[in-house]
Structures are given as C-alpha cells and as structure tokens.
Design an enzyme around this catalytic site. Structure first.
Site, short mmCIF file in Angstrom:
data_model
loop_
_atom_site.label_atom_id
_atom_site.label_comp_id
_atom_site.label_asym_id
_atom_site.label_seq_id
_atom_site.Cartn_x
_atom_site.Cartn_y
_atom_site.Cartn_z
N SER A 1 0.86 -1.18 0.00
CA SER A 1 0.00 0.00 0.00
C SER A 1 0.89 1.23 0.00
CB SER A 1 -0.87 -0.01 1.25
OG SER A 1 -1.59 1.20 1.36
N TYR B 1 -2.45 -0.74 10.49
CA TYR B 1 -2.51 -1.13 9.08
C TYR B 1 -1.25 -0.65 8.36
CZ TYR B 1 -4.18 -1.48 4.25
OH TYR B 1 -4.31 -1.78 2.92
#
Lengths: 85, 252
Positions: B143, B157
């Site tokens: 990501s 995350y």
C-alpha cells in the site's frame, strides 16, 4: 447494557470536552471536538466494551448518543438471535 | 492458446499462485492473469466466493484451494499441494482503522498476522519445499500507507504494509542468486468491498476521493495490470522495488 453506562463510555471518548454534560439526547456531531478520528474512537470503544462491531456506515445515521446506543443494542440482539439458531 | 514468444508481457506457460483470490484485488489479479495465459492456483478463505472466481477464469488447467492462511495448518496444506511456481501474488489482506489509544494486542496480531506474517511464512514454506522456480517473480500487494502516507487510525494497518515494503528488499537480495525477483505493488485506495463493514463511512470516502488528482479511486484490475507486468519477463530486471499506483495521490 444500561444507557447511563453507555453515555458515560461515549463521553469518555472525548478528551477536550467536559464529560459531565452528556445525556442520551446529546447531539454529538455538534460538539466542536467531534471528528472522523473520534468516530473511529467510538467504533473502537464499542468493540472494546461491548464486543459489538459497528461500521462507519452504521454510525453515519446516528445524531444523538441514544441513536448510537440503539444501534449497539440492535446489533447485540441480532448476535443473541444468531446464537439461539 | 498460442504461446506468444514475441510478447514479453505475456504470462503464457507461467504457473502462478494467487492468495486472497475470492474477492477484491486478488480476484481481479486472478481474472486478468488468466486472460494473459497464466495457469493459476487460486486460494481464499470463502469457498463459495473462491469458486465464483474460479468459474470466471479464462483458459483451462487452473486449480482452486480453499484455505485459511492465517493458520499454520492452512499455510502447510497449501504449500504442500502446490506445483513448482513461476509466480506468487500475495493479495490476502485485511483493513482496520483504530485510533492509537484504542489499539490492543489482538488487533495488532490480527492485522500484522494477515498482512505481514502469513504471506512471509507462506513464502518461506514454498522456498523450503522448493516450490519456487528459478527466475520466478514474487509480488506482494502492499500500500502507499506505511511507506509514503497514512491516515487517522491507520497506525497498525500502515505498520503491516510498511513491514511488507521493507521485507521485500531483504528478500529480493536473498533470492537474487536464484534469479527470483521480489516486488510490491503499492496502491492508493482501490474500489473494493473492503470498506463496506469498516469504520469508514461512505461520506468520508466521497470526500477522500476528491484528494486524488485523477478524481477517482483505482479499479482492482488496474492493480492487476501492474502485477502482470511484474510477473512477466518484461520486468526481468526489476527486483526489490515498490510500484506506486495511486492516481497521483502521493504527489500532493
């Protein structure tokens, strides 16, 4: 789950706002400290204290503390219903 | 299918293993890789949704294995069942937003377990069982969160995705002698159902979209196209890198 306890837990999510002024009818979105981060904190608090997972979409229709309480209560009831089946 | 020897972007004759293929990015990666001629082994936790992906694959000779890769048992079951691989795509992942003062060990273990530890240990098992061919390509979906940006409530995350971006550099060095390449595709927000039950509301997403110079979120297949490139021989000299695909988000 008692609404008084829930209101206290809800108020404790706020750090800058006086906790004593909260009632079931408090419109939390009008409180200056309210933010998207506090929304995440409410979701985390509900998960932590009541073991219920509510989503951002669940929360967006709520305006008063009682609205949130009702959402949590409804999810709790659904969960119990699921256990009975 | 005609093997296209003149097309370095083709995946013909490549056996590719894809995790998280029952939904979202993993499903798109599976569908697009099959169109490019790869022979696939797809895995996911949900049998019905995995079957749905499987039925929609192009070409023949694919395989679907239902498994929970967050458990050692699942990892071992899958690793042993696999044929030698030319490509591995780690798409299985979860998304959680928790403000830092509400983090608990359970959340940390869940997120780091699924997004970082499981794909790492699965890769380790496959290498140990000699299931990864020379000149294979391993791709992790990471990501932009973690290495480039984050978001409120995004610490855990981001840690899990940042960990992947760091890990692949060391892994790329370890596997370079075998010609095995290791890279990540690092997307911005992709339109998948990962947000449906998350802490983010639809209004917040609508507001967030405006922050993308290309004025929309990415599509799962757009991530798949980057994955295909990294799996293909066209990317034969690319290893240890993270390919950002974010509609220009990190430019601002």
């Amino acid at each position: 789950m008692k609404i008084d306890d829930f209101v206290r837990s809800f108020s404790e999510v706020f750090e800058e706002t006086e906790n004593t002024g909260f009632t079931p009818l408090t419109r939390f979105r009008d409180i200056e400290e309210w933010s998207s981060l506090l929304a995440l904190a409410v979701i985390a608090m509900v998960d932590d204290k009541y073991h219920i997972k509510i989503s951002g979409n669940d929360l967006r229709d709520a305006h008063t503390v009682e609205d949130v309480f009702n959402i949590v209560q409804k999810k709790q009831a659904e969960l119990l219903e699921g256990f009975r089946k | 299918m005609i093997a296209n020897m003149d097309n370095p972007f083709s995946l013909s004759d490549k056996t590719v293993f894809i995790t998280g293929a029952s939904s979202g990015i993993g499903k798109a990666v599976a569908l697009e890789c099959s169109k490019m001629g790869a022979k696939l082994i797809v895995t996911g936790r949900n049998k019905d949704r995995l079957d749905e992906t499987f039925r929609n694959l192009t070409g023949a000779g694919h395989l679907a294995v239902t498994a929970d890769l967050t458990e050692n048992e699942g990892i071992n079951k899958v690793a042993e069942a696999l044929p030698p691989l030319d490509g591995i795509v780690h798409c299985a992942g979860i998304y959680r937003l928790v403000p830092v003062s509400y983090i608990n060990e359970e959340v940390v273990k869940e997120v780091l377990g699924t997004n970082f530890i499981s794909p790492l240990m699965l890769t380790q098992q496959l290498l140990k069982l000699k299931k990864v061919n020379k000149n294979a390509s391993i791709v992790f979906i990471s990501s932009i969160a973690g290495s480039l940006v984050s978001s409120p409530g995004g610490s855990v995350y981001s840690a899990s995705k940042g960990a992947v971006n760091g890990m692949i550099k060391g892994m790329a060095l370890d596997l370079a002698p075998k010609g095995i390449r290791v890279n990540t595709v690092a997307p911005g927000t992709i339109q998948t159902n990962i947000f449906e039950e998350s802490a983010v509301s639809k209004e917040q997403l609508d507001e967030d979209i405006k922050r993308y110079p290309l004025k929309r979120y990415g599509k799962p297949e757009e991530v798949a196209f980057s994955v295909i490139y990294l799996l293909s021989d066209a990317a034969a000299w690319i290893t240890g890198s993270s390919m950002v695909i974010d509609g220009g988000f990190t430019l601002l």
